[in-house]
Design a protein around this motif. Sequence first.
Motif, PDB file in Angstrom:
ATOM      1  N   ARG A  70       0.829  -1.220   0.000  1.00 42.95           N
ATOM      2  CA  ARG A  70       0.000   0.000   0.000  1.00 42.95           C
ATOM      3  C   ARG A  70       0.856   1.259   0.000  1.00 42.95           C
ATOM      4  NH1 ARG A  70      -3.196  -2.902   3.976  1.00 42.95           N
ATOM      5  NH2 ARG A  70      -2.040  -1.737   5.543  1.00 42.95           N
ATOM      6  N   ALA A  71       2.039   1.181   0.612  1.00 36.36           N
ATOM      7  CA  ALA A  71       2.884   2.359   0.756  1.00 36.36           C
ATOM      8  C   ALA A  71       3.702   2.684  -0.488  1.00 36.36           C
ATOM      9  CB  ALA A  71       3.836   2.172   1.936  1.00 36.36           C
ATOM     10  N   SER A  72       3.801   1.748  -1.417  1.00 34.16           N
ATOM     11  CA  SER A  72       4.630   2.011  -2.599  1.00 34.16           C
ATOM     12  C   SER A  72       4.125   3.260  -3.310  1.00 34.16           C
ATOM     13  CB  SER A  72       4.635   0.804  -3.542  1.00 34.16           C
ATOM     14  OG  SER A  72       3.354   0.555  -4.058  1.00 34.16           O
ATOM     15  N   VAL A  73       5.060   4.053  -3.795  1.00 31.87           N
ATOM     16  CA  VAL A  73       4.701   5.305  -4.454  1.00 31.87           C
ATOM     17  C   VAL A  73       4.383   5.089  -5.929  1.00 31.87           C
ATOM     18  CG1 VAL A  73       5.972   6.743  -2.817  1.00 31.87           C
ATOM     19  CG2 VAL A  73       7.119   5.935  -4.893  1.00 31.87           C
ATOM     20  N   ALA A  74       4.811   3.953  -6.464  1.00 33.72           N
ATOM     21  CA  ALA A  74       4.525   3.593  -7.853  1.00 33.72           C
ATOM     22  C   ALA A  74       4.757   2.103  -8.022  1.00 33.72           C
ATOM     23  CB  ALA A  74       5.412   4.375  -8.818  1.00 33.72           C
ATOM     24  N   THR A  75       4.068   1.540  -9.000  1.00 33.34           N
ATOM     25  CA  THR A  75       4.230   0.126  -9.333  1.00 33.34           C
ATOM     26  C   THR A  75       4.400   0.013 -10.835  1.00 33.34           C
ATOM     27  OG1 THR A  75       2.806  -0.510  -7.500  1.00 33.34           O
ATOM     28  CG2 THR A  75       3.157  -2.161  -9.216  1.00 33.34           C
ATOM     29  N   MET A  76       5.367  -0.782 -11.242  1.00 33.39           N
ATOM     30  CA  MET A  76       5.588  -1.029 -12.672  1.00 33.39           C
ATOM     31  C   MET A  76       5.316  -2.505 -12.929  1.00 33.39           C
ATOM     32  SD  MET A  76       8.920  -0.092 -14.893  1.00 33.39           S
ATOM     33  CE  MET A  76       9.158  -0.756 -16.518  1.00 33.39           C
ATOM     34  N   PRO A  77       4.094  -2.826 -13.384  1.00 34.65           N
ATOM     35  CA  PRO A  77       3.745  -4.219 -13.614  1.00 34.65           C
ATOM     36  C   PRO A  77       4.039  -4.637 -15.051  1.00 34.65           C
ATOM     37  CG  PRO A  77       1.790  -2.879 -13.765  1.00 34.65           C
ATOM     38  CD  PRO A  77       2.952  -1.947 -13.528  1.00 34.65           C
ATOM     39  N   GLY A  78       5.080  -5.387 -15.256  1.00 33.41           N
ATOM     40  CA  GLY A  78       5.375  -5.884 -16.594  1.00 33.41           C
ATOM     41  C   GLY A  78       6.722  -5.442 -17.113  1.00 33.41           C
ATOM     42  N   ALA A  79       7.046  -5.978 -18.279  1.00 32.83           N
ATOM     43  CA  ALA A  79       8.299  -5.653 -18.957  1.00 32.83           C
ATOM     44  C   ALA A  79       7.986  -4.647 -20.054  1.00 32.83           C
ATOM     45  CB  ALA A  79       8.923  -6.909 -19.555  1.00 32.83           C
ATOM     46  N   PHE A  80       8.589  -3.498 -19.943  1.00 32.65           N
ATOM     47  CA  PHE A  80       8.378  -2.451 -20.928  1.00 32.65           C
ATOM     48  C   PHE A  80       9.691  -2.182 -21.650  1.00 32.65           C
ATOM     49  CE2 PHE A  80       5.082  -1.950 -17.782  1.00 32.65           C
ATOM     50  CZ  PHE A  80       3.959  -1.726 -18.552  1.00 32.65           C
ATOM     51  N   GLY A  81       9.651  -1.353 -22.653  1.00 32.45           N
ATOM     52  CA  GLY A  81      10.840  -1.013 -23.410  1.00 32.45           C
ATOM     53  C   GLY A  81      11.720  -0.022 -22.665  1.00 32.45           C
TER      54      GLY A  81
END
Length: 188
Positions: free
Chosen positions: A140-151
Amino acid sequence: MMRMFVGLFAVLLFGQTALAEVGEDGLHKKEWFTVTFKDVAEDIQDAKSQGKRLAMIFEQRGCIYCRQLHEGPLSDPEVAEFIKSNFVVIQYNLFGDEEVTDFDGTALPEKEMAKRWGVVFTPTILFMPEKVPEGDNAGRASVATMPGAFGKGTTLDMFTWVKEKGYESDEHFQKYHARRIQERQKSQ
């Protein structure tokens, strides 16, 4: 032998190793990932003492998207150098048994902590705040989430947005990313 040949061919063709190193646990590795006791509050403090932010990456054995992330953006010198200079990255196994300690002292195996934090996809990168919030958990505290593999561009922009504390502004990451794409196109 065939894997070595393919790796050598990739080096000759592309100028860098395209194959990602895989550890005994089946996860792809980067030499600049940090190994800790997986106590999130301590890891945030350690990152802060280095003038960096904490990013936690969840992966799993055999994950083709994890491999794409490692062989793509995380192997790109510009992206890797930016991350190494600004973040402490700790790797978690989505189905692992290593003990993880959350902000509130709750200690669970990685696979149970992943459930607690709502991580259901690999790779997923959780970006932690600079200060440990009381009574909250890391998911809950995370400021951002990057779900997946991006370029390369998306990956670099996400790490840059977190470093610049874009999450505190009115500019959503998607608008920030679109602006950065336009800026890169204009400078070409």
